[in-house]
Design a protein around this motif. Structure first.
Motif, mmCIF file in Angstrom:
data_model
loop_
_atom_site.group_PDB
_atom_site.id
_atom_site.type_symbol
_atom_site.label_atom_id
_atom_site.label_comp_id
_atom_site.label_asym_id
_atom_site.label_seq_id
_atom_site.Cartn_x
_atom_site.Cartn_y
_atom_site.Cartn_z
ATOM 1 N N TYR A 30 -9.100 41.201 7.646
ATOM 2 C CA TYR A 30 -7.986 41.981 7.103
ATOM 3 C C TYR A 30 -7.451 42.960 8.154
ATOM 4 O O TYR A 30 -6.241 43.117 8.332
ATOM 5 N N LEU A 31 -8.376 43.642 8.826
ATOM 6 C CA LEU A 31 -7.973 44.660 9.807
ATOM 7 C C LEU A 31 -7.206 44.034 10.969
ATOM 8 O O LEU A 31 -6.165 44.562 11.388
ATOM 9 N N ILE A 32 -7.711 42.916 11.474
ATOM 10 C CA ILE A 32 -7.041 42.271 12.607
ATOM 11 C C ILE A 32 -5.682 41.721 12.188
ATOM 12 O O ILE A 32 -4.694 41.816 12.930
ATOM 13 N N HIS A 33 -5.611 41.165 10.980
ATOM 14 C CA HIS A 33 -4.320 40.693 10.458
ATOM 15 C C HIS A 33 -3.324 41.855 10.376
ATOM 16 O O HIS A 33 -2.168 41.719 10.798
ATOM 17 N N ALA A 34 -3.770 42.981 9.844
ATOM 18 C CA ALA A 34 -2.889 44.143 9.706
ATOM 19 C C ALA A 34 -2.469 44.675 11.073
ATOM 20 O O ALA A 34 -1.295 45.003 11.287
ATOM 21 N N ALA A 35 -3.416 44.762 12.006
ATOM 22 C CA ALA A 35 -3.093 45.258 13.342
ATOM 23 C C ALA A 35 -2.080 44.345 14.024
ATOM 24 O O ALA A 35 -1.107 44.812 14.639
ATOM 25 N N SER A 36 -2.296 43.032 13.898
ATOM 26 C CA SER A 36 -1.385 42.071 14.522
ATOM 27 C C SER A 36 0.009 42.146 13.904
ATOM 28 O O SER A 36 1.017 42.131 14.615
ATOM 29 N N GLY A 37 0.058 42.243 12.567
ATOM 30 C CA GLY A 37 1.342 42.329 11.890
ATOM 31 C C GLY A 37 2.088 43.609 12.223
ATOM 32 O O GLY A 37 3.306 43.600 12.461
ATOM 33 N N HIS A 38 1.371 44.717 12.250
ATOM 34 C CA HIS A 38 1.970 46.012 12.578
ATOM 35 C C HIS A 38 2.567 45.980 13.983
ATOM 36 O O HIS A 38 3.697 46.436 14.213
ATOM 37 N N ALA A 39 1.813 45.428 14.945
ATOM 38 C CA ALA A 39 2.292 45.362 16.325
ATOM 39 C C ALA A 39 3.476 44.405 16.456
ATOM 40 O O ALA A 39 4.461 44.705 17.144
ATOM 41 N N GLU A 40 3.385 43.257 15.790
ATOM 42 C CA GLU A 40 4.457 42.263 15.886
ATOM 43 C C GLU A 40 5.772 42.819 15.348
ATOM 44 O O GLU A 40 6.839 42.626 15.960
ATOM 45 N N GLU A 41 5.702 43.506 14.222
ATOM 46 C CA GLU A 41 6.913 44.050 13.601
ATOM 47 C C GLU A 41 7.574 45.108 14.478
ATOM 48 O O GLU A 41 8.784 45.356 14.356
ATOM 49 N N ARG A 42 6.825 45.722 15.369
ATOM 50 C CA ARG A 42 7.345 46.818 16.192
ATOM 51 C C ARG A 42 7.554 46.431 17.653
ATOM 52 O O ARG A 42 7.784 47.287 18.498
ATOM 53 N N GLY A 43 7.448 45.131 17.930
ATOM 54 C CA GLY A 43 7.830 44.641 19.251
ATOM 55 C C GLY A 43 6.760 44.674 20.312
ATOM 56 O O GLY A 43 7.068 44.497 21.500
ATOM 57 N N PHE A 44 5.501 44.862 19.926
ATOM 58 C CA PHE A 44 4.442 44.807 20.935
ATOM 59 C C PHE A 44 3.269 43.949 20.443
ATOM 60 O O PHE A 44 2.114 44.210 20.751
ATOM 61 N N GLY A 45 3.603 42.909 19.683
ATOM 62 C CA GLY A 45 2.586 42.007 19.151
ATOM 63 C C GLY A 45 2.371 40.789 20.028
ATOM 64 O O GLY A 45 2.731 40.769 21.211
ATOM 65 N N PHE A 46 1.805 39.752 19.429
ATOM 66 C CA PHE A 46 1.417 38.553 20.173
ATOM 67 C C PHE A 46 2.601 37.918 20.898
ATOM 68 O O PHE A 46 2.488 37.531 22.068
ATOM 69 N N SER A 47 3.756 37.814 20.228
ATOM 70 C CA SER A 47 4.915 37.148 20.831
ATOM 71 C C SER A 47 5.384 37.875 22.080
ATOM 72 O O SER A 47 5.578 37.254 23.145
ATOM 73 N N ALA A 48 5.551 39.188 21.967
ATOM 74 C CA ALA A 48 6.026 39.979 23.107
ATOM 75 C C ALA A 48 5.007 39.993 24.232
ATOM 76 O O ALA A 48 5.362 39.904 25.418
ATOM 77 N N MET A 49 3.733 40.099 23.874
ATOM 78 C CA MET A 49 2.692 40.130 24.901
ATOM 79 C C MET A 49 2.612 38.786 25.622
ATOM 80 O O MET A 49 2.429 38.742 26.846
ATOM 81 N N SER A 50 2.760 37.690 24.901
ATOM 82 C CA SER A 50 2.685 36.367 25.521
ATOM 83 C C SER A 50 3.799 36.174 26.547
ATOM 84 O O SER A 50 3.594 35.552 27.602
ATOM 85 N N GLU A 51 4.981 36.711 26.258
ATOM 86 C CA GLU A 51 6.097 36.603 27.197
ATOM 87 C C GLU A 51 5.780 37.312 28.512
ATOM 88 O O GLU A 51 6.293 36.934 29.563
ATOM 89 N N ARG A 52 4.946 38.337 28.443
ATOM 90 C CA ARG A 52 4.557 39.077 29.650
ATOM 91 C C ARG A 52 3.222 38.570 30.209
ATOM 92 O O ARG A 52 2.650 39.187 31.107
ATOM 93 N N HIS A 53 2.726 37.480 29.630
ATOM 94 C CA HIS A 53 1.461 36.879 30.059
ATOM 95 C C HIS A 53 0.298 37.868 29.940
ATOM 96 O O HIS A 53 -0.582 37.937 30.799
ATOM 97 N N THR A 54 0.323 38.629 28.865
ATOM 98 C CA THR A 54 -0.760 39.557 28.560
ATOM 99 C C THR A 54 -1.216 39.312 27.127
ATOM 100 O O THR A 54 -0.579 38.579 26.369
ATOM 101 N N ALA A 55 -2.331 39.930 26.768
ATOM 102 C CA ALA A 55 -2.864 39.759 25.413
ATOM 103 C C ALA A 55 -3.643 40.999 25.027
ATOM 104 O O ALA A 55 -4.235 41.687 25.872
#
Length: 242
Positions: A30-55
């Motif tokens: 639950y916590l990781i899902h929430a953290a990922s969703g919170h970051a994604e909605e604000r532009g620093f989640g998995f999608s944005a990080m992948s574009e910069r080749h970071t995680a």
């Protein structure tokens, strides 16, 4: 956008333990899902990080539970950033029901790593700082966990398998929690429950890696845990029962 994110879950009965309660590993999900969703909605989640080749990788996690939700309970997880440093950001969580009763809190520390070198990479402190919230999180921050291996010479052998891995190709953070809790006898879960668990993720566990799991009692109801590979700790944890 709001600094504090809110995410809803339902304690599905087929995902609860033999007591009909949400498990600590499921809470970790639950916590990781929430953290990922919170970051994604604000532009620093998995999608944005992948574009910069970071995680993002989880470095520290502490969970304190007053009560474990029962099957069918509707759960709301609130999450927010409470600090940003050069290489790390700290994130808090609150778990509550729909009426506002709090089940527990969690604190976590995350690092951004380069996808090629696997080394920490500097964060955009100005951008992330705009989402820092003063919302209180009344539990202790993750601290240093004592070595368990010096007091548990034998340990339990395990080899990293397919089901342990996440999208980054290393052991999923929650899989560590599952494997560490399996060090305790089932009767321990019949007579008590975990009040606090703290995990320090030290290095990556890779496919086929041979591991040794250690457990040592540090005080009545308190245990230090460790996961070693080649004699070096890749994960340490501490558990307090009530």
């Amino acid at each position: 956008m709001e600094k504090v994110g809110s995410f809803r879950f339902v304690a599905e009965p087929y995902l609860t333990d033999f007591r009909g309660r949400v498990t600590l590993p499921m809470i970790g999900n639950y916590l990781i899902h929430a953290a990922s969703g919170h970051a994604e909605e604000r532009g620093f989640g998995f999608s944005a990080m992948s574009e910069r080749h970071t995680a993002w990788v989880l470095s520290r996690l502490a969970i304190e539970m007053n009560e474990y939700p029962a099957a069918f309970t509707k759960i709301r997880v609130y999450t927010w950033i409470d600090g940003v440093e050069r290489f790390f950001t700290s994130r808090c969580f609150e778990l509550a029901d729909e009426e506002g009763k709090t089940f527990g809190f969690a604190r976590s520390i995350w690092a951004a790593i380069d996808g090629t070198t696997r080394r920490p990479t500097a964060l955009d402190r100005e951008a992330l700082g705009g989402y820092v919230s003063e919302r209180p999180c009344p539990i202790e921050r993750p601290g240093k966990v004592r070595p368990a291996e010096s007091r548990d010479e034998a340990g339990v052998a395990y080899t990293v398998k397919y089901s342990d891995l996440d999208i980054n190709g290393h052991i999923n953070s929650v899989k560590y929690i599952e494997r560490l809790l399996d060090l305790f006898d089932i009767d321990r879960f019949r007579t008590g429950e975990i009040a606090r668990m703290e995990v320090a993720y030290l290095s990556e566990g890779k496919p086929g890696m041979p591991l040794i799991f250690h457990k040592a009692e540090s005080a009545p109801g308190k245990y230090d845990l460790a996961v070693l590979s080649g004699g070096n700790a890749i994960c340490r944890a501490a558990v307090a029962w009530r």
